[in-house]
Design a protein around this motif. Structure first.
Motif, PDB file in Angstrom:
ATOM      1  N   TYR A 101       0.942  -1.244   0.148  1.00 37.96           N
ATOM      2  CA  TYR A 101       0.259   0.007   0.082  1.00 37.96           C
ATOM      3  C   TYR A 101       0.848   1.322   0.108  1.00 37.96           C
ATOM      4  O   TYR A 101       0.545   2.184  -0.526  1.00 37.96           O
ATOM      5  CB  TYR A 101      -1.030   0.143   1.302  1.00 37.96           C
ATOM      6  CG  TYR A 101      -1.858  -1.103   1.211  1.00 37.96           C
ATOM      7  CD1 TYR A 101      -2.765  -1.496  -0.028  1.00 37.96           C
ATOM      8  CD2 TYR A 101      -2.125  -2.014   2.235  1.00 37.96           C
ATOM      9  CE1 TYR A 101      -3.742  -2.519   0.054  1.00 37.96           C
ATOM     10  CE2 TYR A 101      -2.908  -2.794   2.395  1.00 37.96           C
ATOM     11  CZ  TYR A 101      -3.869  -3.209   1.030  1.00 37.96           C
ATOM     12  OH  TYR A 101      -4.691  -4.278   1.273  1.00 37.96           O
ATOM     13  N   GLN A 105       0.891   5.029  -5.898  1.00 39.49           N
ATOM     14  CA  GLN A 105       0.933   6.489  -6.193  1.00 39.49           C
ATOM     15  C   GLN A 105      -0.370   6.941  -6.538  1.00 39.49           C
ATOM     16  O   GLN A 105      -0.684   8.084  -6.269  1.00 39.49           O
ATOM     17  CB  GLN A 105       2.025   6.897  -7.307  1.00 39.49           C
ATOM     18  CG  GLN A 105       3.292   6.465  -6.670  1.00 39.49           C
ATOM     19  CD  GLN A 105       4.292   7.029  -7.718  1.00 39.49           C
ATOM     20  OE1 GLN A 105       4.351   6.846  -9.005  1.00 39.49           O
ATOM     21  NE2 GLN A 105       5.636   7.347  -7.189  1.00 39.49           N
ATOM     22  N   ALA A 152      -6.757   3.905  -1.762  1.00 37.26           N
ATOM     23  CA  ALA A 152      -6.174   5.286  -1.936  1.00 37.26           C
ATOM     24  C   ALA A 152      -6.023   5.581  -0.384  1.00 37.26           C
ATOM     25  O   ALA A 152      -4.965   6.215  -0.170  1.00 37.26           O
ATOM     26  CB  ALA A 152      -7.064   6.256  -2.490  1.00 37.26           C
ATOM     27  N   ALA A 153      -6.802   5.334   0.442  1.00 35.71           N
ATOM     28  CA  ALA A 153      -6.777   5.671   1.780  1.00 35.71           C
ATOM     29  C   ALA A 153      -5.640   4.834   2.667  1.00 35.71           C
ATOM     30  O   ALA A 153      -4.883   5.522   3.534  1.00 35.71           O
ATOM     31  CB  ALA A 153      -8.018   5.339   2.601  1.00 35.71           C
ATOM     32  N   ARG A 154      -5.480   3.540   2.233  1.00 26.75           N
ATOM     33  CA  ARG A 154      -4.482   2.908   2.844  1.00 26.75           C
ATOM     34  C   ARG A 154      -3.214   3.633   2.509  1.00 26.75           C
ATOM     35  O   ARG A 154      -2.247   3.360   3.057  1.00 26.75           O
ATOM     36  CB  ARG A 154      -4.694   1.336   2.506  1.00 26.75           C
ATOM     37  CG  ARG A 154      -5.797   0.585   3.370  1.00 26.75           C
ATOM     38  CD  ARG A 154      -5.842  -0.760   3.071  1.00 26.75           C
ATOM     39  NE  ARG A 154      -6.724  -1.440   3.991  1.00 26.75           N
ATOM     40  CZ  ARG A 154      -6.743  -2.633   4.160  1.00 26.75           C
ATOM     41  NH1 ARG A 154      -6.194  -3.537   3.147  1.00 26.75           N
ATOM     42  NH2 ARG A 154      -7.477  -3.383   5.173  1.00 26.75           N
ATOM     43  N   GLY A 155      -3.094   3.684   1.005  1.00 25.74           N
ATOM     44  CA  GLY A 155      -1.639   4.056   0.568  1.00 25.74           C
ATOM     45  C   GLY A 155      -1.188   5.617   1.220  1.00 25.74           C
ATOM     46  O   GLY A 155      -0.024   5.822   1.488  1.00 25.74           O
ATOM     47  N   GLU A 156      -2.384   6.474   1.386  1.00 22.64           N
ATOM     48  CA  GLU A 156      -1.865   7.687   1.959  1.00 22.64           C
ATOM     49  C   GLU A 156      -1.688   7.403   3.554  1.00 22.64           C
ATOM     50  O   GLU A 156      -0.703   7.951   3.945  1.00 22.64           O
ATOM     51  CB  GLU A 156      -3.349   8.556   2.012  1.00 22.64           C
ATOM     52  CG  GLU A 156      -3.465   9.100   0.766  1.00 22.64           C
ATOM     53  CD  GLU A 156      -4.863  10.049   0.571  1.00 22.64           C
ATOM     54  OE1 GLU A 156      -5.410  10.596   1.599  1.00 22.64           O
ATOM     55  OE2 GLU A 156      -5.439  10.210  -0.580  1.00 22.64           O
ATOM     56  N   ALA A 157      -2.275   6.413   4.092  1.00 29.45           N
ATOM     57  CA  ALA A 157      -2.026   6.187   5.483  1.00 29.45           C
ATOM     58  C   ALA A 157      -0.339   5.641   5.570  1.00 29.45           C
ATOM     59  O   ALA A 157       0.365   6.034   6.521  1.00 29.45           O
ATOM     60  CB  ALA A 157      -2.762   5.200   6.143  1.00 29.45           C
ATOM     61  N   ARG A 158      -0.163   4.837   4.735  1.00 31.04           N
ATOM     62  CA  ARG A 158       1.187   4.125   4.690  1.00 31.04           C
ATOM     63  C   ARG A 158       2.336   5.306   4.455  1.00 31.04           C
ATOM     64  O   ARG A 158       3.291   5.335   4.968  1.00 31.04           O
ATOM     65  CB  ARG A 158       1.636   3.042   3.743  1.00 31.04           C
ATOM     66  CG  ARG A 158       0.438   1.883   3.908  1.00 31.04           C
ATOM     67  CD  ARG A 158       0.758   1.314   5.461  1.00 31.04           C
ATOM     68  NE  ARG A 158      -0.021  -0.051   5.645  1.00 31.04           N
ATOM     69  CZ  ARG A 158      -1.212  -0.138   5.994  1.00 31.04           C
ATOM     70  NH1 ARG A 158      -1.875   0.976   6.390  1.00 31.04           N
ATOM     71  NH2 ARG A 158      -1.698  -1.313   6.225  1.00 31.04           N
ATOM     72  N   LEU A 159       2.026   6.005   3.408  1.00 28.43           N
ATOM     73  CA  LEU A 159       2.941   7.268   3.114  1.00 28.43           C
ATOM     74  C   LEU A 159       3.049   8.049   4.259  1.00 28.43           C
ATOM     75  O   LEU A 159       4.067   8.651   4.263  1.00 28.43           O
ATOM     76  CB  LEU A 159       2.506   7.907   1.761  1.00 28.43           C
ATOM     77  CG  LEU A 159       2.760   7.419   0.601  1.00 28.43           C
ATOM     78  CD1 LEU A 159       1.997   7.958  -0.651  1.00 28.43           C
ATOM     79  CD2 LEU A 159       4.122   6.912   0.204  1.00 28.43           C
ATOM     80  N   ALA A 160       2.076   8.746   4.863  1.00 34.72           N
ATOM     81  CA  ALA A 160       2.135   9.375   5.991  1.00 34.72           C
ATOM     82  C   ALA A 160       2.950   8.834   7.259  1.00 34.72           C
ATOM     83  O   ALA A 160       3.707   9.577   7.980  1.00 34.72           O
ATOM     84  CB  ALA A 160       0.563   9.716   6.764  1.00 34.72           C
TER      85      ALA A 160
END
Length: 162
Positions: A101, A105, A152-160
């Motif tokens: 995740y 991008q 998208a939510a999981r990807g944003e959480a992992r990037l944060a």
């Protein structure tokens, strides 16, 4: 049944919509219609009997696709895990794509005219790697939208968390 690297233990696979079979068969029929018409005209105009092998070969290709496409669609699947998304495909040449995740991008949902007619959509994941082939075809539009938002939510959480 555990089938080595292509079927990890404890993974519950989600199947794609069986409507994908119909859409792919129609697409194949459209693609074979022109070669069939051309070979039929050639066979009708040429006096040699052997030329009828050409339209017969195109028809055989269509029959082969009618047998193969449903099996290919049944082999497609995806699974959401805590840290990544798994996508599997293939019968003879199998593939398992694992997309963490945190590497996602862009999550893209697409549907062409035939897909929309069939009531399906395709979800494509874009990562930092240009060679990633993370595509899930044959999702219902509702499932594609749900999965897009969730990924998208999981990807944003992992990037944060970086």
């Amino acid at each position: 049944m555990n089938d080595g690297p292509f079927d990890p233990q404890g993974v519950v696979w989600q199947a794609v919509s069986p409507r994908l079979t119909t859409v792919r068969l129609i697409s194949t029929a459209i693609a074979l219609a022109v070669p069939l018409a051309v070979t039929l005209v050639i066979a009708a105009l040429v006096e040699a009997t052997w030329v009828w092998v050409l339209p017969a070969a195109v028809l055989a290709l269509g029959v082969w696709a009618a047998v193969l496409v449903p099996r290919q669609v049944r082999a497609l699947g995806y699974a959401e895990r805590d840290e990544d998304l798994l996508i599997r495909r293939g019968i003879l040449f199998r593939a398992l794509v694992v997309v963490p995740y945190g590497r996602m991008q862009l999550v893209d949902v697409q549907a062409g005219p035939l897909d929309r007619w069939g009531g399906i959509a395709k979800l494509q994941l874009h990562t930092a790697s240009a060679s990633t082939n993370a595509v899930i075809p044959g999702l219902t539009p509702q499932e594609a939208a749900r999965l897009r938002d969730r990924l998208a939510a999981r990807g944003e959480a992992r990037l944060a968390g970086l």
